[in-house]
Design a protein around this motif. Sequence first.
Motif, PDB file in Angstrom:
ATOM      1  N   UNK A  60       0.834  -1.209   0.000  1.00  0.00           N
ATOM      2  CA  UNK A  60       0.000   0.000   0.000  1.00  0.00           C
ATOM      3  C   UNK A  60       0.864   1.252   0.000  1.00  0.00           C
ATOM      4  N   UNK A  61       1.892   1.276   0.852  1.00  0.00           N
ATOM      5  CA  UNK A  61       2.760   2.439   0.940  1.00  0.00           C
ATOM      6  C   UNK A  61       3.541   2.691  -0.337  1.00  0.00           C
ATOM      7  N   UNK A  62       4.112   1.637  -0.898  1.00  0.00           N
ATOM      8  CA  UNK A  62       4.909   1.779  -2.120  1.00  0.00           C
ATOM      9  C   UNK A  62       4.043   2.169  -3.312  1.00  0.00           C
ATOM     10  N   UNK A  63       2.880   1.553  -3.412  1.00  0.00           N
ATOM     11  CA  UNK A  63       1.949   1.864  -4.507  1.00  0.00           C
ATOM     12  C   UNK A  63       1.495   3.317  -4.406  1.00  0.00           C
ATOM     13  N   UNK A  64       1.148   3.761  -3.198  1.00  0.00           N
ATOM     14  CA  UNK A  64       0.686   5.140  -3.002  1.00  0.00           C
ATOM     15  C   UNK A  64       1.761   6.143  -3.407  1.00  0.00           C
ATOM     16  N   UNK A  65       3.001   5.924  -2.938  1.00  0.00           N
ATOM     17  CA  UNK A  65       4.088   6.844  -3.270  1.00  0.00           C
ATOM     18  C   UNK A  65       4.348   6.863  -4.769  1.00  0.00           C
ATOM     19  N   UNK A  66       4.356   5.696  -5.386  1.00  0.00           N
ATOM     20  CA  UNK A  66       4.604   5.609  -6.826  1.00  0.00           C
ATOM     21  C   UNK A  66       3.528   6.355  -7.617  1.00  0.00           C
TER      22      UNK A  66
END
Length: 309
Positions: A106-112
Amino acid sequence: MKKSIKVFAPATVANVVCGFDILGFAVNEPGDELMMELTEKPGVNIVSIEGDEGKLPLDPQKNTVSASVISLLKQIGREDLGVNIRLKKKMPMGSGLGSSAASAVAGLFALNELLDQPLTKEQLLPFAMEGEALACGHGHADNVAPALFGGFTLIKSYEPLEVIALPVPNLYCALLYPHVDVPTRDARQIIRSKVLLKDAVTQWGNIAGLISSLYTQDYDLLGRCMKDVIVEPVRSMLIPEFDKMKETAMENGALGFGISGSGPTVFSLYRSADNAQKVLSNLKQLLASKGIESNIYLSEINKNGPIVL
């Protein structure tokens, strides 16, 4: 560039009975929600975590989601960015449903997404594995890969890392999380270090047959291949009423039944949602009669991985 975003990342079923550490699939429910906001003050901060009963660390270096984000920012040379994270855990932790994987993804997808997708999902995967290693001591991809890509995934190798997306069957997954404690580290320690060749041959045949069944949509074959002669016989001893639950599911239309990840969640696959719901109700009642509470979830196979809400 957007300043804030809200995303969902799915729970996952790792191993899929016979595919220890190499197979997994994503489900639509449960999962984690995450709010991310870019700020002018550099640094990654966890503003709040809901639904974890205070168990997860707020220290950005020690939390799966923030540590993954910090690693990604460093890699792409954007440590000048400020990132505020609000995490809502909408799934039980330590359940065998890939809780830490969902958070990291979730965190990586959101930042990307906020950075206009500088990286592909394939490029995000190693950062998600870093978060997984922080959470449970092993950087395995059998939860993070399906959480990130959606659908069924096969971890062909780790060195080099190679993940293969498999066809997604039109099936319903019934999940039951009994409120008992089976720590991942403990569940790994009881697995045999040596395996008889005849058991290995049986397992290889089941894995190959299961993958073949996804390509041919041969659900009878899939059911015959969802058998584990190596890990399940020992891990199932940690889960109350496992044999009785499996018997009940298989007698009522399940294609297969097994342990999700390291447990204690169990899962079964069905052609019919009604069948799946009926079995879930029966299993919940069975555990209740033994004084064990449980959560139940019914979902199709998740085909998308994380999404923007």
